[in-house]
Motif scaffolding. Structure first.
Motif, PDB file in Angstrom:
ATOM      1  N   ASP A  81       0.847  -1.188   0.000  1.00 18.93           N
ATOM      2  CA  ASP A  81       0.000   0.000   0.000  1.00 18.93           C
ATOM      3  C   ASP A  81       0.885   1.241   0.000  1.00 18.93           C
ATOM      4  O   ASP A  81       1.419   1.642   1.038  1.00 18.93           O
ATOM      5  CB  ASP A  81      -0.915  -0.002   1.221  1.00 18.93           C
ATOM      6  CG  ASP A  81      -1.871   1.192   1.248  1.00 18.93           C
ATOM      7  OD1 ASP A  81      -1.828   2.003   0.299  1.00 18.93           O
ATOM      8  OD2 ASP A  81      -2.642   1.313   2.217  1.00 18.93           O
ATOM      9  N   GLN A 127      -8.411  -5.090  11.910  1.00 18.36           N
ATOM     10  CA  GLN A 127      -7.860  -4.462  10.720  1.00 18.36           C
ATOM     11  C   GLN A 127      -8.428  -3.062  10.537  1.00 18.36           C
ATOM     12  O   GLN A 127      -9.534  -2.760  10.961  1.00 18.36           O
ATOM     13  CB  GLN A 127      -8.168  -5.307   9.466  1.00 18.36           C
ATOM     14  CG  GLN A 127      -9.634  -5.405   9.113  1.00 18.36           C
ATOM     15  CD  GLN A 127     -10.348  -6.517   9.855  1.00 18.36           C
ATOM     16  OE1 GLN A 127      -9.813  -7.089  10.803  1.00 18.36           O
ATOM     17  NE2 GLN A 127     -11.564  -6.817   9.419  1.00 18.36           N
ATOM     18  N   GLY A 128      -7.633  -2.213   9.892  1.00 15.16           N
ATOM     19  CA  GLY A 128      -8.096  -0.869   9.579  1.00 15.16           C
ATOM     20  C   GLY A 128      -8.062   0.110  10.727  1.00 15.16           C
ATOM     21  O   GLY A 128      -8.563   1.235  10.601  1.00 15.16           O
ATOM     22  N   ASP A 194       1.617  -7.245   9.530  1.00 15.14           N
ATOM     23  CA  ASP A 194       0.491  -8.159   9.285  1.00 15.14           C
ATOM     24  C   ASP A 194       0.898  -9.625   9.382  1.00 15.14           C
ATOM     25  O   ASP A 194       0.588 -10.440   8.507  1.00 15.14           O
ATOM     26  CB  ASP A 194      -0.143  -7.869   7.920  1.00 15.14           C
ATOM     27  CG  ASP A 194      -1.650  -8.088   7.950  1.00 15.14           C
ATOM     28  OD1 ASP A 194      -2.183  -8.428   9.029  1.00 15.14           O
ATOM     29  OD2 ASP A 194      -2.284  -7.919   6.896  1.00 15.14           O
ATOM     30  N   ASN A 233      -3.431  -9.000  13.215  1.00 13.89           N
ATOM     31  CA  ASN A 233      -4.842  -9.060  13.574  1.00 13.89           C
ATOM     32  C   ASN A 233      -5.129 -10.249  14.485  1.00 13.89           C
ATOM     33  O   ASN A 233      -6.232 -10.377  15.012  1.00 13.89           O
ATOM     34  CB  ASN A 233      -5.717  -9.208  12.317  1.00 13.89           C
ATOM     35  CG  ASN A 233      -5.536  -8.055  11.356  1.00 13.89           C
ATOM     36  OD1 ASN A 233      -5.142  -6.954  11.739  1.00 13.89           O
ATOM     37  ND2 ASN A 233      -5.836  -8.295  10.086  1.00 13.89           N
ATOM     38  N   ASP A 265     -12.868   0.285  12.292  1.00 13.94           N
ATOM     39  CA  ASP A 265     -12.195  -0.106  11.049  1.00 13.94           C
ATOM     40  C   ASP A 265     -12.395   1.031  10.054  1.00 13.94           C
ATOM     41  O   ASP A 265     -13.468   1.199   9.486  1.00 13.94           O
ATOM     42  CB  ASP A 265     -12.788  -1.404  10.502  1.00 13.94           C
ATOM     43  CG  ASP A 265     -12.051  -1.897   9.254  1.00 13.94           C
ATOM     44  OD1 ASP A 265     -11.312  -1.101   8.649  1.00 13.94           O
ATOM     45  OD2 ASP A 265     -12.229  -3.066   8.891  1.00 13.94           O
ATOM     46  N   ARG A 266     -11.370   1.838   9.849  1.00 16.37           N
ATOM     47  CA  ARG A 266     -11.512   3.027   9.003  1.00 16.37           C
ATOM     48  C   ARG A 266     -11.753   2.669   7.545  1.00 16.37           C
ATOM     49  O   ARG A 266     -12.308   3.466   6.792  1.00 16.37           O
ATOM     50  CB  ARG A 266     -10.269   3.893   9.139  1.00 16.37           C
ATOM     51  CG  ARG A 266     -10.145   4.518  10.526  1.00 16.37           C
ATOM     52  CD  ARG A 266      -8.808   5.137  10.758  1.00 16.37           C
ATOM     53  NE  ARG A 266      -8.697   5.640  12.116  1.00 16.37           N
ATOM     54  CZ  ARG A 266      -7.550   5.953  12.689  1.00 16.37           C
ATOM     55  NH1 ARG A 266      -6.425   5.815  12.020  1.00 16.37           N
ATOM     56  NH2 ARG A 266      -7.525   6.398  13.924  1.00 16.37           N
ATOM     57  N   ARG A 267     -11.331   1.495   7.133  1.00 12.50           N
ATOM     58  CA  ARG A 267     -11.567   1.100   5.744  1.00 12.50           C
ATOM     59  C   ARG A 267     -13.053   0.903   5.496  1.00 12.50           C
ATOM     60  O   ARG A 267     -13.569   1.251   4.441  1.00 12.50           O
ATOM     61  CB  ARG A 267     -10.800  -0.186   5.437  1.00 12.50           C
ATOM     62  CG  ARG A 267      -9.285   0.009   5.498  1.00 12.50           C
ATOM     63  CD  ARG A 267      -8.557  -1.319   5.502  1.00 12.50           C
ATOM     64  NE  ARG A 267      -7.127  -1.134   5.778  1.00 12.50           N
ATOM     65  CZ  ARG A 267      -6.316  -2.097   6.175  1.00 12.50           C
ATOM     66  NH1 ARG A 267      -6.787  -3.325   6.324  1.00 12.50           N
ATOM     67  NH2 ARG A 267      -5.050  -1.864   6.408  1.00 12.50           N
ATOM     68  N   LYS A 268     -13.762   0.348   6.472  1.00 13.75           N
ATOM     69  CA  LYS A 268     -15.209   0.180   6.332  1.00 13.75           C
ATOM     70  C   LYS A 268     -15.923   1.527   6.367  1.00 13.75           C
ATOM     71  O   LYS A 268     -16.911   1.746   5.700  1.00 13.75           O
ATOM     72  CB  LYS A 268     -15.752  -0.727   7.441  1.00 13.75           C
ATOM     73  CG  LYS A 268     -15.382  -2.181   7.292  1.00 13.75           C
ATOM     74  CD  LYS A 268     -16.038  -3.018   8.392  1.00 13.75           C
ATOM     75  CE  LYS A 268     -15.700  -4.501   8.219  1.00 13.75           C
ATOM     76  NZ  LYS A 268     -16.332  -5.323   9.289  1.00 13.75           N
ATOM     77  N   ASP A 270     -14.975   4.200   5.154  1.00 16.05           N
ATOM     78  CA  ASP A 270     -14.850   4.926   3.874  1.00 16.05           C
ATOM     79  C   ASP A 270     -15.782   4.381   2.782  1.00 16.05           C
ATOM     80  O   ASP A 270     -15.911   4.995   1.724  1.00 16.05           O
ATOM     81  CB  ASP A 270     -13.401   4.850   3.375  1.00 16.05           C
ATOM     82  CG  ASP A 270     -12.456   5.638   4.281  1.00 16.05           C
ATOM     83  OD1 ASP A 270     -12.948   6.568   4.968  1.00 16.05           O
ATOM     84  OD2 ASP A 270     -11.257   5.319   4.297  1.00 16.05           O
TER      85      ASP A 270
END
Length: 273
Positions: A81, A127-128, A194, A233, A265-268, A270
């Motif tokens: 990433d 995660q996230g 990870d 995780n 979870d910041r990815r969710k 977004d």
């Protein structure tokens, strides 16, 4: 010092087809030894020039070494990433008490590293939540701190294993088992990002392969007297189920735990649906 009637035979000049001695009189030092003041001045100049050049060479070598250390993080890290390369303490978002506390803990860990304390950091949680962000931020601070003069490296374990396995059928690939073990063992500060994702089965009872465990164990064994940062995780039960107890013992040596239990979870967050 006194001048002597003796002249220096080194100071000659060519005129009218012959060599002539310049009228450069010698002097005597405190011990009465004769010397030429011009020769002495020339020798002193040569010595000074050598000292200045040595100082320049030393400074150049120091700059080259500093640049070499700095480029380890930027050029040799395995970061799938690319947005993570911009991660820092300053742009880490704190949206709850836990993230604020964990940011503070990460900064404190860096401060202890500056004091040459050796310990591992274990970022654990969903995660996230920002584990990799904080881990990379610590390395960024180390990399940017010229007084520390230390090397750092960020490696996604999953991506490292993929590159290593791809090298089995590609003799030209540099990403061999030996390359990674030597590289990861050599740096002063290492992030293994990870842990567990390389099995492709975080939520299952699947164990890591012997190959994966051998690589990670070899790296951590060589790093017993260095600081390693791990993000995962996995919970306690999953770690002991997935990896050999000896390997887990290496992971958890001298640990500082930074846990994410409640962070979002910041990815969710977004996702617009």
């Amino acid at each position: 010092m006194t001048f002597l009637s003796e002249t220096c035979n080194k100071h000659k000049y060519f005129k009218n087809g012959d060599w002539h001695t310049k009228t450069v009189y010698k002097m005597s030092n405190a011990k009465g030894d004769a010397f030429c003041p011009i020769c002495a001045a020339q020798e002193s100049t040569k010595k000074l020039e050598k000292e200045v050049q040595a100082s320049i060479d030393q400074a150049e070598a120091a700059r080259a070494e500093a640049s070499k250390l700095e480029h380890v993080l930027l050029r040799k890290s395995i970061v799938p990433d690319q947005e993570l390369l911009n991660a820092s303490f300053d742009n880490y978002i704190t949206d709850c008490q836990e993230t604020s506390s964990n940011l503070k803990s990460a900064k404190e860990c860096f401060a202890h590293y500056k004091e040459n304390l050796t310990f591992n950091i274990f970022f654990q949680g969903k995660q996230g939540a920002g584990k990799s962000h904080l881990a990379y931020s610590i390395l960024r601070e180390i990399n940017d701190d010229k007084q520390m003069d230390k090397s750092s490296l960020f490696v996604s374990v999953e991506e490292m294993m993929r590159l290593m396995k791809d090298s089995f059928g590609d003799k030209k690939s540099k990403y061999t088992e030996r390359y990674f073990i030597d590289l990861l063992a050599s740096v002063d500060y290492l992030v293994l990002d990870d842990i567990g994702a390389e099995t492709g089965a975080i939520d299952s009872e699947k164990q890591a392969t012997d190959f994966v465990q051998r690589i990670i164990y070899a790296v951590l064994t060589k790093r017993q007297h260095k600081s390693t940062i791990i993000t995962t995780n996995l919970n306690k039960e999953s770690i002991f189920n997935m990896y050999d107890k000896k390997l887990v013992s290496r992971m958890l040596k001298r640990p500082k735990y930074i846990l994410f239990k409640n962070a979002k979870d910041r990815r969710k967050e977004d996702i617009p649906f």
